[in-house]
Design an enzyme around this catalytic site. Structure first.
Site, PDB file in Angstrom:
ATOM      1  N   GLY A 268      13.604 -61.919  53.429  1.00 17.82           N
ATOM      2  CA  GLY A 268      13.478 -60.729  52.573  1.00 17.82           C
ATOM      3  C   GLY A 268      12.017 -60.614  52.173  1.00 17.82           C
ATOM      4  CB  ALA A 269       9.110 -59.467  53.877  1.00 18.93           C
ATOM      5  N   GLY A 270      10.576 -57.983  50.850  1.00 15.90           N
ATOM      6  CA  GLY A 270      10.416 -56.858  49.932  1.00 15.90           C
ATOM      7  C   GLY A 270       9.473 -57.228  48.798  1.00 15.90           C
TER       8      GLY A 270
ATOM      9  CG  HIS B 298      19.783 -64.345  36.371  1.00 23.33           C
ATOM     10  ND1 HIS B 298      18.832 -64.375  35.382  1.00 23.33           N
ATOM     11  CD2 HIS B 298      19.333 -63.459  37.293  1.00 23.33           C
ATOM     12  CE1 HIS B 298      17.855 -63.532  35.705  1.00 23.33           C
ATOM     13  NE2 HIS B 298      18.147 -62.964  36.846  1.00 23.33           N
TER      14      HIS B 298
ATOM     15  CG  ASN C 122      22.520 -58.125  47.241  1.00 19.45           C
ATOM     16  OD1 ASN C 122      22.164 -57.329  48.108  1.00 19.45           O
ATOM     17  ND2 ASN C 122      21.976 -58.158  46.046  1.00 19.45           N
TER      18      ASN C 122
END
Ligand code: APR
Length: 319
Positions: A9-11, A175, A95
């Site tokens: 994931g290179a977001g 979280h 996801n």
């Protein structure tokens, strides 16, 4: 031999993680994303920044998981980010499938890797990643507590005007909005926040910490926070590669700690080269225990939803 960290994931979060990691010069980096050209472009841009700061790190971008082969650490930030009004649970199905694909495609070619998970809903995705990978739970860790605690430290610094370096905060639990900022254990230069701040100001900081992610999302409108999540996972990766035995709050697999079983949950852990070396059990008062229980119930609910939606072959480490 140079260590290798792959980021799936290179977001916004993934590429910012690469940035913070490159500055630390602790490993060569691989960015993987499904968008063609994007990870390659970001990797090249980042490499071209490194002569300016004098860091010798190789950064590769790819659309192919094969590039991750032999990684020491795999960071998963692939997924859909939250939009305003969207809960972390809304992201679950999408996801879950993304995280599952990422783990399945990397674990075979990096059998020694330690996984750091950031994709939300965090504790559920960490549980899924551990099950899908078949790895021992100490090698799959969720990043959330460092971020939530850093947010709380920021708000305490804003309130008191004291350096962030003097402020230690500990946030436990899932979280989500039920996370448990430990006001008794958190302190300014050793003085408990309960003694340092008036009760109403402290309550406001607890509330703002719990909603810390949503506050940023509502301002950004098109995505979620990335600088702080990214530096938080960079710190965890460094603690692992350097075998620092660093204690941080993180999402770990529960085997009876805090009365919880068979789920990932935010607790203080000690990180070293093997991943989670130890889970610390703090003494909690009745109120803190009740809050933790409520938070755990929410996480458990989300894990149950995930288990209905996603078929996992592995029975888990304890069955
Ligand atoms: N494999 C690899 N990359 C993928 C895949 C996949 N199967 N599916 C999606 N991606 C990529 C997207 O193409 C995108 O570039 O994941 C990246 C996600 O980046 P952003 O949309 O910018 O989201 P970001 O802000 O980085 O958040 C990612 O981290 O903090 C959590 O809640 C957040 O779950 C979200 C995740």
């Amino acid at each position: 031999m140079t260590a290798k960290i792959s980021i799936i994931g290179a977001g916004m979060t993934g590429s910012t993680t690469a940035h913070w990691l490159a500055e630390r010069e602790i490993a060569d980096l691989v960015l993987v994303d499904i968008v063609e050209g994007m990870p390659q472009g970001k990797a090249l841009d980042l490499m071209q920044a490194l002569p300016v700061i004098g860091k010798d790190v190789e950064v590769i971008g790819s659309n192919d998981y094969a590039a991750t082969q032999g990684s020491d650490i795999i960071i998963i930030t692939a997924g859909v980010a939250r939009k305003p009004g969207m809960s972390r649970e809304d992201l679950l199905t999408t996801n879950a499938n993304i995280v599952r694909t990422a783990v399945e495609n990397t674990v075979k070619i990096s059998p020694q890797a330690i996984y750091l998970i950031l994709t939300n809903p965090l504790d559920t995705m960490a549980t899924l990643a551990m099950r899908v990978s078949g790895l021992p739970p100490e090698r799959v860790v969720g990043q959330a507590g460092v971020l939530d605690s850093a947010r709380m430290r920021t708000f305490v610094a804003m309130e008191t005007g004291v350096s962030v370096e003097n402020i230690a905060c500990y946030v436990m639990g899932g979280h989500g909005d039920e996370m448990v900022p430990l006001t008794r254990h958190s302190n300014v230069a050793g003085v408990s926040l309960r003694d340092f701040l008036p009760a109403d100001r402290l309550a406001a900081i607890v509330e703002r910490t719990r909603k810390g992610g949503a506050e940023v999302i509502n301002l950004l409108k098109t995505g979620s926070a990335y600088y702080a999540p990214a530096v938080a996972v960079a710190q965890m990766a460094e603690a692992i590669l350097r075998d620092k035995h660093l204690i941080v709050p993180a999402s770990a697999y529960m085997r009876g700690e805090y009365g919880l079983q068979d789920m990932y949950f935010g607790v203080p852990v000690q990180l070293g080269r093997g991943g989670i070396e130890k889970i610390l059990e703090y003494s909690l008062d009745a109120d803190e225990q009740a809050e933790l229980k409520a938070s755990a119930a929410k996480v458990r609910e989300s894990i149950q939803v995930m288990q209905r939606l996603v078929k996992i072959e592995s029975p888990g480490p304890d069955r």
